[in-house]
Structure formats: C-alpha cells, structure tokens
Design an enzyme around this catalytic site. Structure first.
Site, PDB file in Angstrom:
ATOM      1  N   ASP A  97      -3.435   1.381  11.244  1.00  0.00           N
ATOM      2  CA  ASP A  97      -4.784   1.208  11.742  1.00  0.00           C
ATOM      3  C   ASP A  97      -4.610   0.791  13.372  1.00  0.00           C
ATOM      4  O   ASP A  97      -4.503   1.672  14.130  1.00  0.00           O
ATOM      5  CB  ASP A  97      -5.158   0.146  11.067  1.00  0.00           C
ATOM      6  CG  ASP A  97      -6.560  -0.388  11.102  1.00  0.00           C
ATOM      7  OD1 ASP A  97      -7.300   0.382  11.988  1.00  0.00           O
ATOM      8  OD2 ASP A  97      -7.157  -1.178  10.469  1.00  0.00           O
ATOM      9  N   PHE A 140     -13.300   1.377   6.367  1.00  0.00           N
ATOM     10  CA  PHE A 140     -12.330   0.523   5.348  1.00  0.00           C
ATOM     11  C   PHE A 140     -12.239   1.528   4.224  1.00  0.00           C
ATOM     12  O   PHE A 140     -13.153   1.784   3.530  1.00  0.00           O
ATOM     13  CB  PHE A 140     -12.841  -0.984   5.033  1.00  0.00           C
ATOM     14  CG  PHE A 140     -11.788  -1.771   4.399  1.00  0.00           C
ATOM     15  CD1 PHE A 140     -10.758  -2.265   5.108  1.00  0.00           C
ATOM     16  CD2 PHE A 140     -11.899  -1.677   3.174  1.00  0.00           C
ATOM     17  CE1 PHE A 140      -9.752  -2.930   4.253  1.00  0.00           C
ATOM     18  CE2 PHE A 140     -10.801  -2.552   2.375  1.00  0.00           C
ATOM     19  CZ  PHE A 140      -9.750  -2.977   3.194  1.00  0.00           C
ATOM     20  N   VAL A 141     -10.918   2.037   3.943  1.00  0.00           N
ATOM     21  CA  VAL A 141     -10.701   2.794   3.047  1.00  0.00           C
ATOM     22  C   VAL A 141      -9.772   2.250   1.895  1.00  0.00           C
ATOM     23  O   VAL A 141      -9.110   1.363   2.196  1.00  0.00           O
ATOM     24  CB  VAL A 141      -9.768   4.093   3.500  1.00  0.00           C
ATOM     25  CG1 VAL A 141     -10.720   4.909   4.550  1.00  0.00           C
ATOM     26  CG2 VAL A 141      -8.672   3.724   4.244  1.00  0.00           C
ATOM     27  N   GLY A 177       0.671  -1.296  -0.056  1.00  0.00           N
ATOM     28  CA  GLY A 177      -0.208   0.071   0.007  1.00  0.00           C
ATOM     29  C   GLY A 177       0.822   1.296   0.166  1.00  0.00           C
ATOM     30  O   GLY A 177       0.185   2.438  -0.363  1.00  0.00           O
ATOM     31  N   GLU A 179       4.520   4.395   4.760  1.00  0.00           N
ATOM     32  CA  GLU A 179       3.390   3.318   5.068  1.00  0.00           C
ATOM     33  C   GLU A 179       1.971   4.067   4.579  1.00  0.00           C
ATOM     34  O   GLU A 179       1.993   5.114   4.778  1.00  0.00           O
ATOM     35  CB  GLU A 179       3.329   3.059   6.699  1.00  0.00           C
ATOM     36  CG  GLU A 179       1.897   2.215   6.987  1.00  0.00           C
ATOM     37  CD  GLU A 179       1.976   0.723   6.230  1.00  0.00           C
ATOM     38  OE1 GLU A 179       2.078   0.654   5.352  1.00  0.00           O
ATOM     39  OE2 GLU A 179       1.957  -0.044   7.186  1.00  0.00           O
ATOM     40  N   ASP A 226      -5.769  -1.446  -1.325  1.00  0.00           N
ATOM     41  CA  ASP A 226      -6.682  -2.198  -1.932  1.00  0.00           C
ATOM     42  C   ASP A 226      -8.024  -2.094  -1.536  1.00  0.00           C
ATOM     43  O   ASP A 226      -8.205  -1.778  -0.335  1.00  0.00           O
ATOM     44  CB  ASP A 226      -6.116  -3.714  -1.911  1.00  0.00           C
ATOM     45  CG  ASP A 226      -4.994  -3.978  -2.995  1.00  0.00           C
ATOM     46  OD1 ASP A 226      -5.068  -3.458  -4.051  1.00  0.00           O
ATOM     47  OD2 ASP A 226      -3.968  -4.764  -2.464  1.00  0.00           O
ATOM     48  N   LYS A 278      -5.716   5.767  11.246  1.00  0.00           N
ATOM     49  CA  LYS A 278      -7.072   5.501  11.793  1.00  0.00           C
ATOM     50  C   LYS A 278      -6.832   5.419  13.442  1.00  0.00           C
ATOM     51  O   LYS A 278      -6.711   4.112  13.976  1.00  0.00           O
ATOM     52  CB  LYS A 278      -7.471   4.385  11.196  1.00  0.00           C
ATOM     53  CG  LYS A 278      -8.925   4.048  10.994  1.00  0.00           C
ATOM     54  CD  LYS A 278      -9.168   2.678  10.356  1.00  0.00           C
ATOM     55  CE  LYS A 278      -9.117   2.674   8.908  1.00  0.00           C
ATOM     56  NZ  LYS A 278      -9.482   1.288   8.779  1.00  0.00           N
TER      57      LYS A 278
HETATM   58  P1  5GP Z   1      -2.258  -2.347  11.227  1.00  0.00           P
HETATM   59  O1  5GP Z   1      -1.329  -3.308  11.369  1.00  0.00           O
HETATM   60  O2  5GP Z   1      -1.968  -0.993  11.662  1.00  0.00           O
HETATM   61  O3  5GP Z   1      -3.786  -2.682  12.049  1.00  0.00           O
HETATM   62  O4  5GP Z   1      -2.644  -2.077   9.758  1.00  0.00           O
HETATM   63  C1  5GP Z   1      -2.135  -1.594   8.742  1.00  0.00           C
HETATM   64  C2  5GP Z   1      -2.005  -2.243   7.339  1.00  0.00           C
HETATM   65  O5  5GP Z   1      -3.407  -2.711   7.316  1.00  0.00           O
HETATM   66  C3  5GP Z   1      -1.977  -1.478   6.644  1.00  0.00           C
HETATM   67  O6  5GP Z   1      -0.486  -1.383   5.641  1.00  0.00           O
HETATM   68  C4  5GP Z   1      -2.697  -1.738   5.293  1.00  0.00           C
HETATM   69  O7  5GP Z   1      -2.413  -2.805   4.255  1.00  0.00           O
HETATM   70  C5  5GP Z   1      -4.141  -2.447   6.026  1.00  0.00           C
HETATM   71  N1  5GP Z   1      -5.258  -1.659   6.473  1.00  0.00           N
HETATM   72  C6  5GP Z   1      -5.630  -1.175   7.520  1.00  0.00           C
HETATM   73  N2  5GP Z   1      -6.756  -0.467   7.367  1.00  0.00           N
HETATM   74  C7  5GP Z   1      -7.004  -0.414   6.063  1.00  0.00           C
HETATM   75  C8  5GP Z   1      -8.273   0.094   5.310  1.00  0.00           C
HETATM   76  O8  5GP Z   1      -9.010   0.812   5.707  1.00  0.00           O
HETATM   77  N3  5GP Z   1      -8.204  -0.134   4.035  1.00  0.00           N
HETATM   78  C9  5GP Z   1      -7.059  -0.847   3.540  1.00  0.00           C
HETATM   79  N4  5GP Z   1      -7.085  -0.953   2.179  1.00  0.00           N
HETATM   80  N5  5GP Z   1      -6.049  -1.496   4.080  1.00  0.00           N
HETATM   81  C10 5GP Z   1      -6.053  -1.159   5.468  1.00  0.00           C
END
Ligand code: 5GP
Length: 186
Positions: free
Chosen positions: A97, A146-147, A39, A93, A153, A125
C-alpha cells in the site's frame, strides 16, 4: 462489497508468477520464502505449491496497521527462525500500500545478510505509495479502495477466508484491477 478479483483469476495469475520464479530460481538448491503474516499466507501457500525447487517457508510478523489507515508506527511482532545469510529469499506479501511495511521488512531482513532478495506481492496499490519499494513479482494492481479476502482481513477481521478479493468501498463497483488483463490473456 464488490468483487475485484475472482478466485479463478487469482489462481491463474499466481500460476504465472510461479512460472517466473521457476525460471529465475530454477537452479537454486533451496529457496527461502519469507511470508509476511498474516495476510501473505494464502498467497504464499498457493505460490509455493507451484514452485519446482525445494522451498523453506518462514514467517515474519510486523504491525503498523489500524483500521483502514496505516498508523505510521512499525513494530516487529514475530521474527524469522531461519538463517538466511547468503541465501536466495523471496518476501511474500499480500498487498503493498504505502510501502512502509515492505520497506521495514526489507531493511530488517537485510540485517540477516541474505543473498538475492526478491519481493512477491499479490496486490499493489500504487496510488497510495509513500515509500519506493521493489516488487519483482506482482499479482494485480488495485485502486485506492480497502480490499479483503484471500488472506486479507476485512475491517471486522472476518473476511480473510473468502477465495476472492473484494473491495469494501462503495465507489469500487466500477474500479478494475489493472493486472486482471494478464490473467485473462489480454
Ligand atoms: P503499507 O505498509 O504498504 O501501507 O501496508 C501494508 C499492509 O497494510 C499490508 O500487509 C496489509 O496488512 C495492510 N493493508 C494495506 N492495504 C490494505 C487493504 O486494502 N486491505 C487490507 N485488509 N489490508 C491492507
């Protein structure tokens, strides 16, 4: 599907972030940009084009994500190929999230004994954060939806080429990303 951040606002905000990085790292011989795949690639390219110091791009790929929920299991898919020992590094990054991915990436990169490490995240987020991770250069805060788009993606892996950020949840229609105020000069 609703637009959360327009393409022009993305580019404007990335210009602001590049300005901050140019100020902070303007004197380094070489800045290492470690892009978190997949991403982070759109953001990294547009950011790197605006940086004034020499940059070396490298890539790390980890996986923890299944559908719209983090699985809680992290694995390294592809490692960096560059020696970053003692070097200034910016981890690039797409979105932080829960923070699990960034925590893992930072812990892993620390094993390479880099110099100063900074984090650039296009989207944040914070409402879903479970792991406290630093974000030094933050594009936009987004609500708990979810974006997709601009490298991220959609659920069917087909929306990454959109030039803007969209929200896939119905209730995102009225949500506004907090960072939008920056790029609109407020
Ligand atoms: P985390 O480990 O912080 O929960 O999530 C990070 C990864 O999850 C990001 O690099 C991304 O790939 C994916 N991700 C988290 N939230 C979203 C979202 O809303 N949309 C998409 N497409 N990917 C997300």
């Amino acid at each position: 599907m609703h637009t959360l951040v327009e393409a022009e606002a993305l580019q404007s905000r990335i210009g602001d972030l590049a300005g901050e990085i140019n100020q902070e790292f303007g004197t380094v011989d070489l800045l290492y940009l470690i892009v978190v795949l997949r991403g982070g690639c759109f953001f990294a390219v547009d950011l790197a084009k605006r940086l004034r110091m020499p940059c070396r791009l490298d890539y790390i790929r980890v996986t923890s994500y299944a559908g719209s929920q983090s699985s809680g299991v992290m694995s390294l898919v592809s490692d960096i190929k560059t020696d970053i020992r003692g070097k200034p590094v910016i981890v690039v990054e797409d979105i932080v999230d829960t923070g699990f991915t960034m925590k893992f990436v930072l812990s892993y990169l620390a094993l390479h004994e880099p110099g100063q490490v900074r984090v650039a995240a296009l989207l944040d987020k914070p409402s879903r954060r479970r792991f406290d991770v630093p974000i030094h250069y933050r594009g936009f805060e987004v609500p708990d939806v979810f974006v997709a788009g601009y490298g991220l993606d959609g659920l069917d892996d087909t929306m990454a080429n959109l030039p803007r950020i969209v929200a896939l949840d119905d209730d995102a229609a009225t949500a506004t990303p907090a960072g939008l105020a920056y790029s609109m000069g407020a």
